[in-house]
Design an enzyme around this catalytic site. Structure first.
Site, short mmCIF file in Angstrom:
data_model
loop_
_atom_site.label_atom_id
_atom_site.label_comp_id
_atom_site.label_asym_id
_atom_site.label_seq_id
_atom_site.Cartn_x
_atom_site.Cartn_y
_atom_site.Cartn_z
N CYS A 170 -8.77 -8.27 25.66
CA CYS A 170 -8.25 -6.90 25.65
C CYS A 170 -6.74 -6.94 25.46
CB CYS A 170 -8.60 -6.18 26.95
SG CYS A 170 -7.93 -6.97 28.42
N ASP A 205 0.76 7.96 -3.04
CA ASP A 205 0.91 7.16 -4.26
C ASP A 205 0.48 8.05 -5.43
OD1 ASP A 205 1.01 4.84 -6.03
OD2 ASP A 205 -1.18 4.91 -5.95
#
Length: 731
Positions: free
Chosen positions: A23, A424
């Site tokens: 974790c 883009d």
């Protein structure tokens, strides 16, 4: 050992492979342990690739880093490198433990469900213990290992709570079997088994998501060929890419991937550099021009002088940019562990106080033990373990129905705060392939038939565009003979006895052909709009220009609506492209985009994104190409078009399954609602624990009721998550 010098004086970096992390708190402990080593200036753990990068003084011994990690309870291995930037990724986790654990748990849970319908049959106590034991001690062993590491580090995490609560339920059930051998109804084996199974499910989903984040790195690495053709005195020799050195001469055949950055010393061609610049058209390359490793050679044979290899190539720099951006952590992934670090000692203290207080007050040790166990059982963080994965599954399911894939925790956390959307151009706002958008001739319609004939059979994108246009106009195309590619210039052929060429302006000048004024003016107008221009020239006698044609990348019909919706929501829009300034400006003016940044290479794109972040903007980047990968990873949220490259999708947190820019708004809204559900789930899970612990400590909850309350808290968390999909469908 993978050790590199850095830009800072008297500093170097080392990379270690880490195993044993479960974790984000594990990553924090490793970083803290390494930061305590003399000479270490910073340590950054990348959970996705299970590696840690350490910046340190050159005199800092690497064995000291390994020892520090091992002292923290993990295993570290210094990495080696052969010049490549990317190492192997960990194997994808198997779902088998979750499935087997669920199969053993089901017979314990089903009788409890049947009891609601009047069927009161429970397995014999010994059979309950037999089914619960493998879940507790085999499939749940990872929680004990992680809990032990947390104890050694004098901290707490969710795994420690799982180990404590389930062990208490299991141990108390064994105790009940001894004092009441025939009582099968007051055992809590199902509580321990259910908790472990459900939290294992959450861990599996988390690990699978972590594995997917490393796919961006592997996809980028796959662009580099394994071998290259080295030019020697004996001729062309195929060698491993690791043997190529700066200054070597290598041969790149037509259609091959270019193995390393280099300069053309022989030949001419067109090179597909869309992975680098985003430009949809192949770029003309001649003597002295530079080419980039990973790009694709077109129709001509090239000889290159190598200018960069391995870690110094442009592709390797793109990989490092993606890797660096992915190392950033999403705070939502640490939330439960941070709270658990405080929650664990508090719960232990409350359980101890509960046992002592009831023992003193009543003198009944069994009753005191029951109340203490009830505290531990109600504190089992089953709902906490389910809070994130169930909301993520419900949110991604709702999004998938809209054609949106959400797979990144950081995107979930920040989507609702986005104020800037960067697009883009090529393949994102536009179609991503050239089309013939203009044709001007001095000989009438015949010119289109001649141009299409010359381009017959060619796979060049511009040739396909001419062919498609002629089909749309129902033009009868005559047969061409002697079709020959002119590397880096165009193509020639004989059509109906006429010698013709479709070529670039450079070739037209070489032929000493002077176009008529009307074609010159048309060409200038088109180039001002950022269009690519080609010429139809007849060379039967004195060269004469018959026609000029313009190629462009059409704007997607959905782009205008997408930009308009974003502006209505008050979001700022930016066009960030490697294309020319004229082409970018024409698109932005048509769509009403707020800002334009043109002619940007991948590292420059990422720098622009970082610049916007430094100004306090919350940035979403939308792209589809390999060249967009660093910018996608550097943005707060990367949104990729699935119609583009795998690299762009792996580097992003959100993928649009259709090449529709209007899905960007939908993606942001669904992501925001999904994260809101995670916060709601965590809130209710903690509320259940706080209230339940208080009731259990007060003797108002038996372990059975505590187990039921814990199950109900899990049920409410799952139900709340499922409402996410219903809410979206009704909107």
């Amino acid at each position: 050992m993978d050790t590199n010098t850095t830009d800072a004086p008297n500093e170097q970096s080392a990379t270690l492979s880490i195993s044993g992390m479960s974790c984000a708190s594990c990553a924090n402990r490793i970083e803290e342990a390494l930061s305590a080593v003399t000479g270490v200036r910073s340590a950054s753990v990348n959970l996705a690739t299970e590696r840690v990068t350490v910046r340190m003084h050159p005199d800092t011994p690497v064995p000291a880093l390994v020892s520090a990690v091992e002292a923290a309870g993990y295993k570290a291995t210094p990495e080696t490198t052969d010049g490549a930037v990317v190492r192997g990724a960990p194997p994808e986790v198997s779902p088998a433990p979750v499935i087997l654990s669920a199969m053993l748990t089901a017979p314990l849970v089903l009788p409890m469900v049947a009891k609601l319908f009047g069927v009161d049959e429970m397995p014999e106590p010994w059979l309950q213990a037999l089914m619960a034991a493998p879940v507790q001690f085999i499939f749940g062993a990872r929680f004990y290992r992680s809990a032990w590491k947390a104890i050694r580090a004098r901290t707490g995490n969710m795994d420690l709570l799982v180990a404590l609560g389930t062990s208490a339920a299991f141990a108390f059930s064994l105790y009940r079997m001894i004092v009441a051998p025939g009582d099968a109804h007051h055992l809590y084996f199902e509580s321990s088994a259910v908790v472990i199974t459900l939290v294992l499910l959450g861990k599996f989903l988390e690990t699978r998501a972590k594995f997917r984040t490393s796919e961006a790195i592997r996809a980028l690495q796959s662009l580099r060929p394994d071998k290259a053709l080295l030019l020697t005195d004996a001729g062309e020799v195929e060698v491993p890419i690791s043997r190529i050195r700066v200054g070597d001469r290598i041969v790149v055949r037509p259609g091959s991937h270019i193995p390393a950055d280099g300069e053309i010393v022989e030949g001419a061609s067109h090179v597909d550099e869309s992975m680098l610049t985003g430009e949809s058209l192949p770029v003309e390359k001649n003597l002295g021009d530079r080419v980039t490793g990973g790009s694709v050679n077109g129709e001509g044979r090239l000889v290159l002088r190598v200018t960069a290899t391995g870690a110094e190539t442009t592709l390797a720099r793109i990989i490092r940019l993606v890797e660096s951006a992915q190392a950033e952590k999403a705070p939502v992934q640490r939330l439960v562990d941070k709270v658990s670090a405080i929650f664990v000692p508090v719960i232990l203290g409350i359980a101890a106080v509960t046992f002592t207080a009831w023992l003193i007050a009543t003198g009944d040790a069994e009753n005191a033990l029951i109340n203490a166990v009830a505290v531990l059982v109600i504190a089992c963080p089953c709902a906490l373990g389910l809070a994130t994965p169930t909301a993520l599954m419900a949110g991604t399911g709702a999004a998938a129905r809209q054609g949106i894939l959400i797979k990144d925790a950081e995107a979930l956390e920040t989507a609702h705060r986005v104020d800037t959307v960067v697009f883009d151009k090529t393949g994102t706002i536009t179609m991503g392939k050239p089309t013939l958008v203009g044709f001007e001739s001095v000989i009438g319609d015949e010119a289109l038939a001649l141009a299409a004939a010359v381009q017959q059979g060619s796979e060049h994108p511009l040739a396909r565009a001419v062919s498609d246009f002629s089909k749309e106009k129902n033009v009868d195309v005559p047969v061409a003979t002697g079709v020959t590619a002119i590397p880096g210039r165009g193509v020639r052929a004989t059509v109906l006895g006429r010698q013709l060429e479709v070529v670039s302006e450079k070739r037209m000048i070489e032929l000493d052909a002077t176009p008529p004024p009307q074609l010159v003016k048309k060409s200038a107008d088109w180039m001002m709009l950022g269009l690519t221009v080609s010429w139809l020239v007849e060379t039967t006698g004195a060269p004469s220009v018959l026609a000029v044609m313009a190629f462009g990348d059409k704007i997607k019909p959905e782009s205008f609506a997408a930009i308009m919706r974003l502006r209505e929501l008050g979001l700022r829009t930016v066009l960030l492209t490697g294309d020319s300034a004229s082409a970018a400006s024409a698109v932005s003016l048509f769509l009403g985009i707020d800002e334009v940044i043109a002619e940007a290479l991948p590292d420059q794109k990422a720098a622009k994104i970082i610049g916007l972040r430094e100004k306090g903007r919350i940035v979403a980047m939308v792209g589809d190409g390999i060249n967009d990968a660093p910018a996608l990873a550097a943005a707060h949220i990367g949104i990729a078009m699935s119609t583009g490259t795998d690299v762009a999708m792996h580097a992003s947190g959100i993928t649009l399954m259709r090449g529709d820019p209007s899905l960007v708004v939908e993606a942001l809204e669904i992501s925001g609602r999904t994260y809101a559900k995670i916060r709601q789930n965590l809130f209710w899970a903690f509320i259940y624990n706080v209230v339940g612990v208080a009731l259990a400590a007060g003797g108002l909850l038996s372990p059975t009721i505590a187990g039921a309350a814990m199950a109900f808290s899990s049920f409410s968390v799952v139900t709340n998550s499922l409402l996410l999909g219903k809410t979206h469908r009704h909107n």
